[in-house]
Design a protein around this motif. Structure first.
Motif, PDB file in Angstrom:
ATOM      1  N   TYR A 204       0.793  -1.137   0.187  1.00  0.00           N
ATOM      2  CA  TYR A 204       0.127   0.014   0.034  1.00  0.00           C
ATOM      3  C   TYR A 204       0.702   1.227   0.195  1.00  0.00           C
ATOM      4  CZ  TYR A 204      -4.157   2.989   1.021  1.00  0.00           C
ATOM      5  OH  TYR A 204      -5.106   3.567   1.092  1.00  0.00           O
ATOM      6  N   ASN A 207       2.213   7.311   1.506  1.00  0.00           N
ATOM      7  CA  ASN A 207       2.412   8.530   1.274  1.00  0.00           C
ATOM      8  C   ASN A 207       3.308   8.600   0.217  1.00  0.00           C
ATOM      9  OD1 ASN A 207       4.829   8.379   2.776  1.00  0.00           O
ATOM     10  ND2 ASN A 207       3.840   8.763   4.410  1.00  0.00           N
ATOM     11  N   MET A 243      -0.106   9.194   7.507  1.00  0.00           N
ATOM     12  CA  MET A 243      -1.001   9.027   6.602  1.00  0.00           C
ATOM     13  C   MET A 243      -2.210   9.871   6.684  1.00  0.00           C
ATOM     14  SD  MET A 243      -2.689   5.734   4.509  1.00  0.00           S
ATOM     15  CE  MET A 243      -3.494   5.343   5.944  1.00  0.00           C
ATOM     16  N   SER A 244      -2.818  10.480   5.462  1.00  0.00           N
ATOM     17  CA  SER A 244      -3.929  11.473   5.754  1.00  0.00           C
ATOM     18  C   SER A 244      -5.009  10.756   6.396  1.00  0.00           C
ATOM     19  CB  SER A 244      -4.057  12.301   4.545  1.00  0.00           C
ATOM     20  OG  SER A 244      -4.436  11.357   3.420  1.00  0.00           O
ATOM     21  N   GLU A 246      -7.971  11.219   5.543  1.00  0.00           N
ATOM     22  CA  GLU A 246      -8.903  11.085   4.437  1.00  0.00           C
ATOM     23  C   GLU A 246      -8.851   9.700   3.862  1.00  0.00           C
ATOM     24  OE1 GLU A 246      -7.216  13.722   4.869  1.00  0.00           O
ATOM     25  OE2 GLU A 246      -8.552  15.337   5.241  1.00  0.00           O
ATOM     26  N   ARG A 247      -7.523   9.101   3.829  1.00  0.00           N
ATOM     27  CA  ARG A 247      -7.241   7.820   3.206  1.00  0.00           C
ATOM     28  C   ARG A 247      -7.483   6.628   4.309  1.00  0.00           C
ATOM     29  NH1 ARG A 247      -1.853   7.593  -0.011  1.00  0.00           N
ATOM     30  NH2 ARG A 247      -3.000   5.951  -0.956  1.00  0.00           N
ATOM     31  N   ALA A 250     -10.230   3.767   3.050  1.00  0.00           N
ATOM     32  CA  ALA A 250      -9.385   2.985   2.075  1.00  0.00           C
ATOM     33  C   ALA A 250      -8.495   1.943   2.417  1.00  0.00           C
ATOM     34  CB  ALA A 250      -8.711   3.810   0.887  1.00  0.00           C
ATOM     35  N   PHE A 251      -7.710   2.496   3.672  1.00  0.00           N
ATOM     36  CA  PHE A 251      -6.495   1.848   4.345  1.00  0.00           C
ATOM     37  C   PHE A 251      -7.075   0.840   5.098  1.00  0.00           C
ATOM     38  CE2 PHE A 251      -3.306   1.330   7.502  1.00  0.00           C
ATOM     39  CZ  PHE A 251      -2.269   1.016   6.733  1.00  0.00           C
ATOM     40  N   TRP A 254      -8.231  -2.124   2.969  1.00  0.00           N
ATOM     41  CA  TRP A 254      -7.181  -2.801   2.342  1.00  0.00           C
ATOM     42  C   TRP A 254      -6.467  -3.745   3.591  1.00  0.00           C
ATOM     43  CZ3 TRP A 254      -2.041  -2.045   4.183  1.00  0.00           C
ATOM     44  CH2 TRP A 254      -1.084  -2.933   3.154  1.00  0.00           C
TER      45      TRP A 254
END
Length: 257
Positions: A204, A207, A243-244, A246-247, A250-251, A254
């Motif tokens: 993944y 960043n 990591m932001s 906002e992600r 999704a993270f 994953w």
């Protein structure tokens, strides 16, 4: 005679080049091309060679796609680790095919066939429909991701299996870190190129500086400034990757695959 090699594994390409030089010193390998993308660009800017040695399953696609973009007339020797491909498609279109690891005697025979075609001045005409038909089966359309990277250590090249890599990092240069904590200089121009050839179920892009292996993740913690902090397992636990937020959805998805 001038020839090019299209092969995404650098070590395999160099071994093939050495074997070609031994089999026929009159063949000049003018270029080794590591991907379908670069191959398309090269053929747009250069005349086709006398002979083309071409791996079939590249990291970014199937090399047959070149035959859709360009009407190549030079004899082609396909190389493949997949016997099924060869049985169903190659003799229809290329001069020959070679199963990996390439046998020296078979290579010499393939080169002789190429020379015969060149002397006859009969251009090779690839049956694209037949080639793509050969790839229509599900087991052959699955994208193949990179299995090894070449790292540099003490003026030597060393193959590193992807299964041993915990994460990739962009520092001053690009590095890969193993699960045992060892660090090696990576022969790559960008993490974008690295990301493109990795299995997205395993790696993944956290960043701009890091690509992480799911098996290297210890925990994820929300911190201030709307960010997440990814903590890695020992002995790489000193690395805390942000990591932001906002992600985060999704993270999390994953991580749970």
């Amino acid at each position: 005679m001038k020839a090019i090699i299209i092969e995404d594994e650098e070590i395999i390409a160099q071994v093939l080049q050495n074997k070609i030089n031994d089999a026929d010193p009159s063949i000049d390998i003018i270029k080794i091309i590591p991907s379908l993308k670069i191959a398309k660009k090269w053929f747009m800017q250069n005349e086709e060679p006398d002979i083309l040695f071409m791996d079939i399953q590249l990291s970014d696609g199937v090399s047959f796609e070149l035959l859709e973009y360009f009407q190549l007339k030079c004899p082609i020797v396909f190389t493949t680790a997949y016997d099924e491909f060869a049985i169903r498609a190659f003799k229809v279109n290329g001069v020959d095919y070679l199963l990996k690891p390439v046998n020296e005697d078979e290579l010499k025979k393939a080169i002789e066939k190429c020379k015969a075609v060149i002397l006859q001045r009969k251009p090779m005409v690839a049956d694209i429909a037949e080639l793509m038909k050969a790839l229509s089966y599900p087991q052959h359309t699955t994208k193949r991701y990179k299995e090894r990277f070449v790292a540099s250590i003490r003026n030597q090249w060393m193959p590193i299996p992807v299964t041993e890599i915990a994460f990739f990092a962009k520092e001053v240069l690009h590095y890969l870190y193993l699960f045992n904590g060892e660090r090696y200089l990576l022969d790559s121009t960008s993490l974008d190129d690295v990301e493109e050839v990795l299995d997205p179920d395993r790696f993944y892009r956290a960043n701009r500086q890091y690509i992480i292996n799911i098996d290297a993740v210890h925990a994820v913690k929300p911190v201030e400034n709307s960010k997440l902090l990814i903590r890695l397992k020992a002995p790489n636990h000193k690395f805390e990757i942000d990591m932001s937020r906002e992600r985060a959805p999704a993270f999390k998805k994953w991580m749970g695959k």
